[in-house]
Design a protein around this motif. Structure first.
Motif, PDB file in Angstrom:
ATOM      1  N   GLN A 243       0.793  -1.208   0.068  1.00  0.00           N
ATOM      2  CA  GLN A 243      -0.034   0.050  -0.084  1.00  0.00           C
ATOM      3  C   GLN A 243       0.703   1.224  -0.027  1.00  0.00           C
ATOM      4  OE1 GLN A 243      -2.394  -0.764   3.610  1.00  0.00           O
ATOM      5  NE2 GLN A 243      -3.883  -1.903   2.361  1.00  0.00           N
ATOM      6  N   GLU A 244       2.061   1.190   0.695  1.00  0.00           N
ATOM      7  CA  GLU A 244       2.979   2.276   0.608  1.00  0.00           C
ATOM      8  C   GLU A 244       3.735   2.630  -0.737  1.00  0.00           C
ATOM      9  OE1 GLU A 244       4.900   1.293   4.144  1.00  0.00           O
ATOM     10  OE2 GLU A 244       3.498   2.125   5.519  1.00  0.00           O
ATOM     11  N   THR A 245       4.212   1.429  -1.112  1.00  0.00           N
ATOM     12  CA  THR A 245       5.266   1.762  -2.013  1.00  0.00           C
ATOM     13  C   THR A 245       4.587   1.000  -3.733  1.00  0.00           C
ATOM     14  OG1 THR A 245       6.125  -0.815  -1.812  1.00  0.00           O
ATOM     15  CG2 THR A 245       6.914   1.131  -0.472  1.00  0.00           C
ATOM     16  N   GLY A 246       3.718   0.359  -3.627  1.00  0.00           N
ATOM     17  CA  GLY A 246       3.035  -0.411  -4.732  1.00  0.00           C
ATOM     18  C   GLY A 246       4.093  -1.324  -5.295  1.00  0.00           C
ATOM     19  N   ASP A 247       5.100  -1.775  -4.626  1.00  0.00           N
ATOM     20  CA  ASP A 247       6.093  -2.624  -5.136  1.00  0.00           C
ATOM     21  C   ASP A 247       5.243  -3.862  -5.683  1.00  0.00           C
ATOM     22  OD1 ASP A 247       8.129  -4.558  -5.826  1.00  0.00           O
ATOM     23  OD2 ASP A 247       9.371  -3.596  -4.450  1.00  0.00           O
ATOM     24  N   PRO A 248       5.324  -4.508  -6.663  1.00  0.00           N
ATOM     25  CA  PRO A 248       4.652  -5.740  -7.154  1.00  0.00           C
ATOM     26  C   PRO A 248       5.085  -7.048  -6.456  1.00  0.00           C
ATOM     27  CG  PRO A 248       5.809  -5.283  -9.009  1.00  0.00           C
ATOM     28  CD  PRO A 248       5.872  -3.845  -8.132  1.00  0.00           C
ATOM     29  N   LYS A 249       6.318  -6.875  -5.940  1.00  0.00           N
ATOM     30  CA  LYS A 249       7.075  -8.024  -5.188  1.00  0.00           C
ATOM     31  C   LYS A 249       6.400  -8.273  -3.689  1.00  0.00           C
ATOM     32  CE  LYS A 249      11.291  -7.067  -4.695  1.00  0.00           C
ATOM     33  NZ  LYS A 249      12.910  -6.742  -4.476  1.00  0.00           N
ATOM     34  N   ASP A 250       5.912  -7.239  -3.155  1.00  0.00           N
ATOM     35  CA  ASP A 250       5.102  -7.308  -2.071  1.00  0.00           C
ATOM     36  C   ASP A 250       3.867  -7.914  -2.079  1.00  0.00           C
ATOM     37  OD1 ASP A 250       7.292  -5.978  -0.528  1.00  0.00           O
ATOM     38  OD2 ASP A 250       6.639  -4.066  -1.100  1.00  0.00           O
ATOM     39  N   SER A 251       3.168  -7.563  -3.293  1.00  0.00           N
ATOM     40  CA  SER A 251       1.863  -8.431  -3.407  1.00  0.00           C
ATOM     41  C   SER A 251       2.000  -9.863  -3.657  1.00  0.00           C
ATOM     42  CB  SER A 251       1.215  -7.506  -4.676  1.00  0.00           C
ATOM     43  OG  SER A 251       0.164  -8.264  -4.914  1.00  0.00           O
ATOM     44  N   THR A 252       3.107 -10.183  -4.410  1.00  0.00           N
ATOM     45  CA  THR A 252       3.484 -11.549  -4.495  1.00  0.00           C
ATOM     46  C   THR A 252       3.620 -12.342  -3.110  1.00  0.00           C
ATOM     47  OG1 THR A 252       4.438 -11.095  -6.837  1.00  0.00           O
ATOM     48  CG2 THR A 252       4.949 -13.125  -5.918  1.00  0.00           C
ATOM     49  N   TYR A 253       4.412 -11.723  -2.238  1.00  0.00           N
ATOM     50  CA  TYR A 253       4.652 -12.303  -1.069  1.00  0.00           C
ATOM     51  C   TYR A 253       3.045 -12.531  -0.180  1.00  0.00           C
ATOM     52  CZ  TYR A 253       9.636 -11.260  -1.188  1.00  0.00           C
ATOM     53  OH  TYR A 253      11.069 -11.104  -1.692  1.00  0.00           O
ATOM     54  N   VAL A 254       2.191 -11.590  -0.430  1.00  0.00           N
ATOM     55  CA  VAL A 254       1.057 -11.714   0.200  1.00  0.00           C
ATOM     56  C   VAL A 254       0.212 -13.019  -0.627  1.00  0.00           C
ATOM     57  CG1 VAL A 254      -1.223 -10.632   0.373  1.00  0.00           C
ATOM     58  CG2 VAL A 254       0.761  -9.045   0.838  1.00  0.00           C
ATOM     59  N   GLU A 255       0.403 -13.172  -1.639  1.00  0.00           N
ATOM     60  CA  GLU A 255      -0.112 -14.183  -2.356  1.00  0.00           C
ATOM     61  C   GLU A 255       0.326 -15.378  -1.847  1.00  0.00           C
ATOM     62  OE1 GLU A 255      -0.311 -14.002  -6.497  1.00  0.00           O
ATOM     63  OE2 GLU A 255      -1.261 -11.963  -6.374  1.00  0.00           O
ATOM     64  N   GLY A 256       1.646 -15.395  -1.769  1.00  0.00           N
ATOM     65  CA  GLY A 256       2.607 -16.803  -1.184  1.00  0.00           C
ATOM     66  C   GLY A 256       2.048 -17.258   0.044  1.00  0.00           C
ATOM     67  N   TYR A 257       2.014 -16.180   1.015  1.00  0.00           N
ATOM     68  CA  TYR A 257       1.736 -16.308   2.595  1.00  0.00           C
ATOM     69  C   TYR A 257       0.101 -16.838   2.685  1.00  0.00           C
ATOM     70  CZ  TYR A 257       6.309 -15.256   4.158  1.00  0.00           C
ATOM     71  OH  TYR A 257       7.619 -15.078   4.136  1.00  0.00           O
ATOM     72  N   SER A 258      -0.688 -16.126   1.853  1.00  0.00           N
ATOM     73  CA  SER A 258      -1.867 -16.718   1.922  1.00  0.00           C
ATOM     74  C   SER A 258      -2.200 -18.199   1.555  1.00  0.00           C
ATOM     75  CB  SER A 258      -2.938 -15.623   1.112  1.00  0.00           C
ATOM     76  OG  SER A 258      -2.727 -14.330   0.967  1.00  0.00           O
ATOM     77  N   LYS A 259      -1.413 -18.530   0.451  1.00  0.00           N
ATOM     78  CA  LYS A 259      -1.563 -19.812   0.151  1.00  0.00           C
ATOM     79  C   LYS A 259      -1.047 -20.798   1.337  1.00  0.00           C
ATOM     80  CE  LYS A 259      -1.014 -19.371  -4.978  1.00  0.00           C
ATOM     81  NZ  LYS A 259      -0.235 -19.501  -6.037  1.00  0.00           N
ATOM     82  N   ASN A 260       0.068 -20.277   1.772  1.00  0.00           N
ATOM     83  CA  ASN A 260       0.725 -21.012   3.001  1.00  0.00           C
ATOM     84  C   ASN A 260      -0.296 -20.994   4.197  1.00  0.00           C
ATOM     85  OD1 ASN A 260       2.983 -21.601   1.709  1.00  0.00           O
ATOM     86  ND2 ASN A 260       4.130 -19.771   2.833  1.00  0.00           N
ATOM     87  N   ILE A 261      -1.170 -20.155   4.314  1.00  0.00           N
ATOM     88  CA  ILE A 261      -2.020 -19.924   5.421  1.00  0.00           C
ATOM     89  C   ILE A 261      -3.182 -21.141   5.133  1.00  0.00           C
ATOM     90  CG2 ILE A 261      -4.140 -18.825   6.156  1.00  0.00           C
ATOM     91  CD1 ILE A 261      -2.642 -16.496   6.882  1.00  0.00           C
ATOM     92  N   ASP A 262      -3.496 -21.162   3.889  1.00  0.00           N
ATOM     93  CA  ASP A 262      -4.685 -22.177   3.506  1.00  0.00           C
ATOM     94  C   ASP A 262      -4.096 -23.665   3.838  1.00  0.00           C
ATOM     95  OD1 ASP A 262      -6.369 -20.328   2.659  1.00  0.00           O
ATOM     96  OD2 ASP A 262      -5.673 -20.239   0.763  1.00  0.00           O
ATOM     97  N   ASN A 263      -2.966 -24.041   3.483  1.00  0.00           N
ATOM     98  CA  ASN A 263      -2.442 -25.178   3.698  1.00  0.00           C
ATOM     99  C   ASN A 263      -2.052 -25.443   5.284  1.00  0.00           C
ATOM    100  OD1 ASN A 263      -2.046 -25.893   0.916  1.00  0.00           O
ATOM    101  ND2 ASN A 263      -0.045 -24.904   0.748  1.00  0.00           N
ATOM    102  N   ALA A 264      -1.641 -24.506   5.816  1.00  0.00           N
ATOM    103  CA  ALA A 264      -1.535 -24.802   7.508  1.00  0.00           C
ATOM    104  C   ALA A 264      -2.693 -24.801   8.097  1.00  0.00           C
ATOM    105  CB  ALA A 264      -0.864 -23.361   7.935  1.00  0.00           C
TER     106      ALA A 264
END
Length: 283
Positions: free
Chosen positions: A206-227
């Protein structure tokens, strides 16, 4: 980089060590290296692994990758058994030289994490793997890692604790309850950690708009589903083991309560477990 590796290498053949490292890394770059490529560089990798155990951390990551390919594709049973033994030796040697290897990499490693990966490979690859050995490795890994344990390792730990209970109800009765309570806490710690990281990277995006941060969010969201799936599986393994039944808890705890009748801490723990599993009407 050449000088750093050369400095860590020992003996007159340090240049050859570097050449071997370079050739192995080239062949191991693809996500799925071919059997032919692994077969070709296996002797080079083996020489580095045997003679220069602390030259490179990727000697161990490449070794696992390379040996798994050879194990899966090798038609000769005796040679396959050799590769399996060497795969286990890769994990053992990595733990043996852990401190030195950790000092030459920025990637954080842990002995518990290495042991957990060894247990998973041992269970999946070794024919007639000893179930008690699998459980012991997983239990030690989870004990060391606690809330940092990977969710699949924590789940396998609970699964093998339940299997051990079915083989040895008298000897493993109290331990499976301990294992379940610990696994339940650790998997929640994992979920909390993932939620914190999602919150962190969402704020950064939200602060920088860096797409890498959005990718991290997606990755950890998938990890949460698996956990979350892992958390449900942990509950299921415990319930299906039979140890969660009130009559089984009575059998498990009866003698122990008598032995610890003056141990308030132990008695409170038993009451807590019985209450959690809704066995409050039991004498």
């Amino acid at each position: 980089e050449f000088r750093r590796v050369l400095f860590r290498s020992v003996g007159a053949d340090s240049v050859k060590c570097l050449q071997n490292v370079f050739l192995v890394n080239q062949q191991m770059q693809p996500k799925a290296p071919t059997y032919a490529a692994c077969k070709e560089v296996y002797p080079l990798w083996k020489e580095v692994f045997t003679n220069y155990p602390v030259a490179r951390v990727d000697t161990y990551t490449n070794g696992v990758k390379l040996l798994k390919v050879l194990i899966s594709k090798e038609p000769d049973a005796q040679l396959k058994a050799t590769y399996i033994n060497e795969l286990m030796a890769v994990y053992d040697q990595q733990m043996k030289y852990f401190d030195k290897l950790q000092s030459i990499t920025k990637t954080k490693m842990s002995i518990g994490g290495i042991l957990g990966k060894k247990a998973i490979d041992y269970m999946q690859i070794v024919p007639d793997a000893n179930p008690d050995s699998v459980y012991s490795m997983l239990a030690k890994s989870v004990e060391l890692e606690k809330g940092n344990s990977e969710f699949n390792i924590t789940t396998q730990f609970m699964k093998h604790s339940a299997l051990k209970y079915k083989r040895d109800k008298e000897g493993h009765g109290e331990q499976i309850i301990e294992d379940y309570l610990n696994a339940s806490v650790y998997i929640v710690d994992v979920l909390d950690k993932y939620n914190e990281r999602i919150e962190h990277y969402t704020k950064k995006f939200q602060e920088t708009g860096d797409p890498k941060d959005s990718t991290y969010v997606e990755g950890y969201s998938k990890n949460i589903d698996n956990a979350r799936i892992s958390r449900n599986n942990i509950d299921a393994y415990f319930i299906n083991s039979g140890a969660a039944k009130c009559e089984d808890l009575n059998t498990i705890y009866a003698a122990k309560v008598e032995e610890n009748k003056d141990n308030i801490e132990y008695l409170n723990k038993v009451i807590s477990v019985m209450g959690m599993l809704k066995c409050t009407n039991e004498d």
